[in-house]
Scaffold this active site. Sequence first.
Site, PDB file in Angstrom:
ATOM      1  CB  SER A 119      -0.821  -0.111   1.278  1.00  0.00           C
ATOM      2  OG  SER A 119      -1.631   1.173   1.532  1.00  0.00           O
ATOM      3  CE1 TYR A 132      -4.706  -2.701   4.536  1.00  0.00           C
ATOM      4  CE2 TYR A 132      -3.511  -0.265   4.602  1.00  0.00           C
ATOM      5  CZ  TYR A 132      -4.144  -1.503   3.881  1.00  0.00           C
ATOM      6  OH  TYR A 132      -4.203  -1.790   2.441  1.00  0.00           O
TER       7      TYR A 132
END
Length: 257
Positions: free
Chosen positions: A138, A151
């Site tokens: 990400s 996350y």
Amino acid sequence: MKSSGNTILMTGGGSGIGAALAQRLAARGDTVIVAGRRREALEEAIAGHDRMHAMTLDIDDAGSIEDFAARLIAEHPALNAVIHNAGIMRFEALDARRDLADAEATIATNLLGPIRLTNALIDHLVAQPDAAIVTVTSGLAFVPLVAAPTYSASKAAIHSYTVSLRDALKGRVEVIEIAPPAVRTNLTPGQSDREGYMPLDAFADEVMALLSGDPTPAEVLVERVRPLRNAEAEGAFDQRLQMINDFARAERERNGG
């Protein structure tokens, strides 16, 4: 990575980025096995695609991963690539004592899952021609979202793990990282409708174009993620940290999420 003719495992392939990329890979001539917890979602993803197959997998369970890997190799012995796409994103508040169930689940899915599955498949992959391991991280691996700290940390850890894998497997298995920006998927509530996020089809199309490069880039970066990937190198980390967190906060408030 070969431009067609691969046999690819796609975890988290029942929806979102996983399904979109899996369908495009199958359309170009790859055989793709999509894996995930929900059989119904997997069947929907493969419907109408002759080169796609579905297998259930609980990525959080170490024993399930070992059993899955054995079944996968037995049913698809030509397997030469895995794309670690399965992931969850939970919002967490860090300013008070809390239940850590969300943090622990995030680590189990996003970090331990790919490590365990790679371990279960590595002996098979190193023996295959044109083998590849692809991790999906990400932009938040490089500039974290404060509202999703575990996350972001899990994706930073997978980025680092990918770098190690690439060096350890040099000359035997190609190791590629895909780092998405914020994309319109169902990863978090309301995310699929957020206008400020990248449309899923546009993201998948740009990724496929990059994957088709010769050679395939070690990091597959669509243009919209480059400000995050390059933030520290460009001396703009603090500015972009504030920018993405202000933007994400405003988007969630605007959409009631």
